[in-house]
Write a protein that holds these residues in place. Structure first.
Motif, PDB file in Angstrom:
ATOM      1  N   SER A  29      18.783 -13.891 -92.983  1.00 21.71           N
ATOM      2  CA  SER A  29      18.005 -15.068 -92.479  1.00 21.71           C
ATOM      3  C   SER A  29      19.051 -15.980 -91.533  1.00 21.71           C
ATOM      4  O   SER A  29      18.906 -17.015 -90.503  1.00 21.71           O
ATOM      5  CB  SER A  29      17.759 -16.017 -93.950  1.00 21.71           C
ATOM      6  N   LYS A  30      20.167 -15.157 -91.631  1.00 19.87           N
ATOM      7  CA  LYS A  30      21.485 -15.918 -90.491  1.00 19.87           C
ATOM      8  C   LYS A  30      22.196 -14.749 -90.073  1.00 19.87           C
ATOM      9  O   LYS A  30      22.766 -14.418 -89.295  1.00 19.87           O
ATOM     10  CB  LYS A  30      22.401 -16.424 -91.401  1.00 19.87           C
ATOM     11  N   LYS A  31      20.741 -13.980 -88.949  1.00 16.60           N
ATOM     12  CA  LYS A  31      21.264 -13.076 -87.955  1.00 16.60           C
ATOM     13  C   LYS A  31      21.601 -13.831 -87.064  1.00 16.60           C
ATOM     14  O   LYS A  31      21.591 -14.843 -86.056  1.00 16.60           O
ATOM     15  CB  LYS A  31      19.513 -12.921 -86.944  1.00 16.60           C
ATOM     16  N   LYS A  32      22.731 -13.185 -86.264  1.00 17.78           N
ATOM     17  CA  LYS A  32      23.663 -13.305 -85.737  1.00 17.78           C
ATOM     18  C   LYS A  32      23.350 -11.863 -83.713  1.00 17.78           C
ATOM     19  O   LYS A  32      23.806 -10.961 -84.694  1.00 17.78           O
ATOM     20  CB  LYS A  32      24.696 -13.265 -85.410  1.00 17.78           C
ATOM     21  N   GLU A  33      23.883 -11.923 -82.998  1.00  6.43           N
ATOM     22  CA  GLU A  33      23.282 -10.951 -81.660  1.00  6.43           C
ATOM     23  C   GLU A  33      24.496 -10.083 -82.113  1.00  6.43           C
ATOM     24  O   GLU A  33      26.238 -10.501 -82.613  1.00  6.43           O
ATOM     25  CB  GLU A  33      24.027 -11.652 -80.715  1.00  6.43           C
ATOM     26  N   GLY A  34      24.103  -8.067 -82.501  1.00  5.26           N
ATOM     27  CA  GLY A  34      25.517  -7.274 -82.920  1.00  5.26           C
ATOM     28  C   GLY A  34      25.653  -6.833 -84.320  1.00  5.26           C
ATOM     29  O   GLY A  34      26.378  -6.341 -84.201  1.00  5.26           O
ATOM     30  N   ASP A  35      24.859  -7.784 -84.674  1.00  6.65           N
ATOM     31  CA  ASP A  35      24.868  -7.715 -86.470  1.00  6.65           C
ATOM     32  C   ASP A  35      24.231  -6.794 -86.981  1.00  6.65           C
ATOM     33  O   ASP A  35      24.631  -6.248 -87.893  1.00  6.65           O
ATOM     34  CB  ASP A  35      25.132  -8.985 -87.314  1.00  6.65           C
ATOM     35  N   LYS A  36      23.689  -6.088 -86.732  1.00  5.17           N
ATOM     36  CA  LYS A  36      23.151  -4.892 -86.913  1.00  5.17           C
ATOM     37  C   LYS A  36      21.548  -5.559 -87.685  1.00  5.17           C
ATOM     38  O   LYS A  36      21.619  -4.644 -89.181  1.00  5.17           O
ATOM     39  CB  LYS A  36      23.356  -3.629 -87.554  1.00  5.17           C
ATOM     40  N   LYS A  37      21.665  -6.611 -88.206  1.00  7.15           N
ATOM     41  CA  LYS A  37      20.930  -7.303 -89.692  1.00  7.15           C
ATOM     42  C   LYS A  37      19.342  -7.314 -88.514  1.00  7.15           C
ATOM     43  O   LYS A  37      18.748  -8.125 -87.635  1.00  7.15           O
ATOM     44  CB  LYS A  37      20.890  -8.638 -89.892  1.00  7.15           C
ATOM     45  N   THR A  38      18.446  -7.063 -89.883  1.00  7.17           N
ATOM     46  CA  THR A  38      16.844  -7.789 -89.520  1.00  7.17           C
ATOM     47  C   THR A  38      16.468  -9.085 -89.479  1.00  7.17           C
ATOM     48  O   THR A  38      17.439  -9.235 -90.842  1.00  7.17           O
ATOM     49  CB  THR A  38      15.560  -6.434 -90.124  1.00  7.17           C
ATOM     50  N   PRO A  39      16.295 -10.033 -88.863  1.00 12.78           N
ATOM     51  CA  PRO A  39      15.777 -11.348 -89.926  1.00 12.78           C
ATOM     52  C   PRO A  39      14.835 -11.506 -90.564  1.00 12.78           C
ATOM     53  O   PRO A  39      13.217 -10.865 -90.423  1.00 12.78           O
ATOM     54  CB  PRO A  39      15.282 -11.900 -88.027  1.00 12.78           C
ATOM     55  N   LYS A  40      15.116 -12.042 -91.177  1.00 15.71           N
ATOM     56  CA  LYS A  40      14.458 -12.135 -92.470  1.00 15.71           C
ATOM     57  C   LYS A  40      13.229 -14.183 -91.592  1.00 15.71           C
ATOM     58  O   LYS A  40      14.112 -14.602 -91.081  1.00 15.71           O
ATOM     59  CB  LYS A  40      14.700 -13.423 -92.516  1.00 15.71           C
ATOM     60  N   GLY A  41      11.814 -13.853 -92.247  1.00 16.60           N
ATOM     61  CA  GLY A  41      10.569 -14.496 -92.363  1.00 16.60           C
ATOM     62  C   GLY A  41       9.976 -14.032 -91.364  1.00 16.60           C
ATOM     63  O   GLY A  41       9.642 -13.180 -91.656  1.00 16.60           O
ATOM     64  N   LEU A  42       8.783 -15.438 -91.278  1.00 16.74           N
ATOM     65  CA  LEU A  42       7.570 -14.632 -90.426  1.00 16.74           C
ATOM     66  C   LEU A  42       7.552 -14.918 -89.085  1.00 16.74           C
ATOM     67  O   LEU A  42       7.874 -16.218 -88.628  1.00 16.74           O
ATOM     68  CB  LEU A  42       6.330 -16.037 -91.244  1.00 16.74           C
ATOM     69  N   PHE A  43       7.180 -14.173 -88.736  1.00 15.55           N
ATOM     70  CA  PHE A  43       6.857 -14.339 -87.332  1.00 15.55           C
ATOM     71  C   PHE A  43       5.648 -13.826 -86.624  1.00 15.55           C
ATOM     72  O   PHE A  43       4.745 -13.065 -87.199  1.00 15.55           O
ATOM     73  CB  PHE A  43       8.232 -13.953 -86.265  1.00 15.55           C
ATOM     74  N   LYS A  44       5.662 -14.440 -85.014  1.00 13.79           N
ATOM     75  CA  LYS A  44       4.375 -13.642 -84.043  1.00 13.79           C
ATOM     76  C   LYS A  44       4.401 -12.179 -83.673  1.00 13.79           C
ATOM     77  O   LYS A  44       5.923 -12.005 -83.577  1.00 13.79           O
ATOM     78  CB  LYS A  44       3.842 -15.474 -83.529  1.00 13.79           C
ATOM     79  N   LEU A  45       3.724 -11.920 -83.165  1.00 13.72           N
ATOM     80  CA  LEU A  45       3.583 -10.954 -82.541  1.00 13.72           C
ATOM     81  C   LEU A  45       3.717 -11.400 -80.693  1.00 13.72           C
ATOM     82  O   LEU A  45       2.998 -11.650 -80.877  1.00 13.72           O
ATOM     83  CB  LEU A  45       2.990  -9.596 -82.816  1.00 13.72           C
TER      84      LEU A  45
END
Length: 164
Positions: A29-45
């Motif tokens: 839930s704390k995504k940063k550029e280049g961290d190789k993490k997938t962001p947590k949450g509900l997102f539109k396509l």
């Protein structure tokens, strides 16, 4: 309609389950550029992008855009005006090339994380794209081409993805 990312290996839409891969360093839930993490949450396509020189136009209700040779997606921390947006390729702006030799982006859907009001450095170029081997991604979600084509027939313009 919601695509559910239930764990590191499964996407589910209604009764359909698709094997997938996610970011090398998991979900955050704390995504940063280049961290190789997938962001947590509900997102539109967002739009579906495809390589017209490799595929016919896919059957989907999503808005469809052809990938051109000069297309890129900005991941340049020093260019906040363009950050996490579709751009024309430039040597002056760091970006992810969308017209690639491999087949990873032959089909991809923008996951509207940190979009459209993008904030540096919260992450960019978060896509649902293709894989052939389920290796971990740099933060995207990846599935096989045949699964992607099935998914495209199921999604609607109001479909969201829930990454948890």
């Amino acid at each position: 309609m919601i695509i559910l990312s239930k764990n590191k290996q499964t996407l589910q839409l209604d009764e359909f389950k698709f094997k997938c891969s996610i970011g090398k360093n998991g979900i955050s839930s704390k995504k940063k550029e280049g961290d190789k993490k997938t962001p947590k949450g509900l997102f539109k396509l967002g739009n579906l992008y495809y390589r017209a020189d490799r595929l016919t136009k896919p059957n989907t209700q999503l808005n469809v855009k052809k990938i051109k040779k000069n297309m890129g997606w900005c991941d340049d921390l020093n260019k906040p005006k363009f950050y996490n947006k579709l751009i024309k390729s430039s040597n002056k702006i760091k970006h992810e090339k969308l017209y690639r030799l491999d087949h990873k982006y032959d089909l991809f859907i923008l996951i509207k994380y940190n979009y459209p009001k993008s904030m540096v450095p919260l992450g960019s170029c978060i896509f649902l794209h293709l894989t052939t081997n389920y290796r971990p991604t740099a933060g995207c979600i990846a599935i096989k081409k045949n699964d992607f084509l099935v998914l495209l027939k199921l999604v609607k313009t109001n479909t969201k993805i829930h990454i948890c």
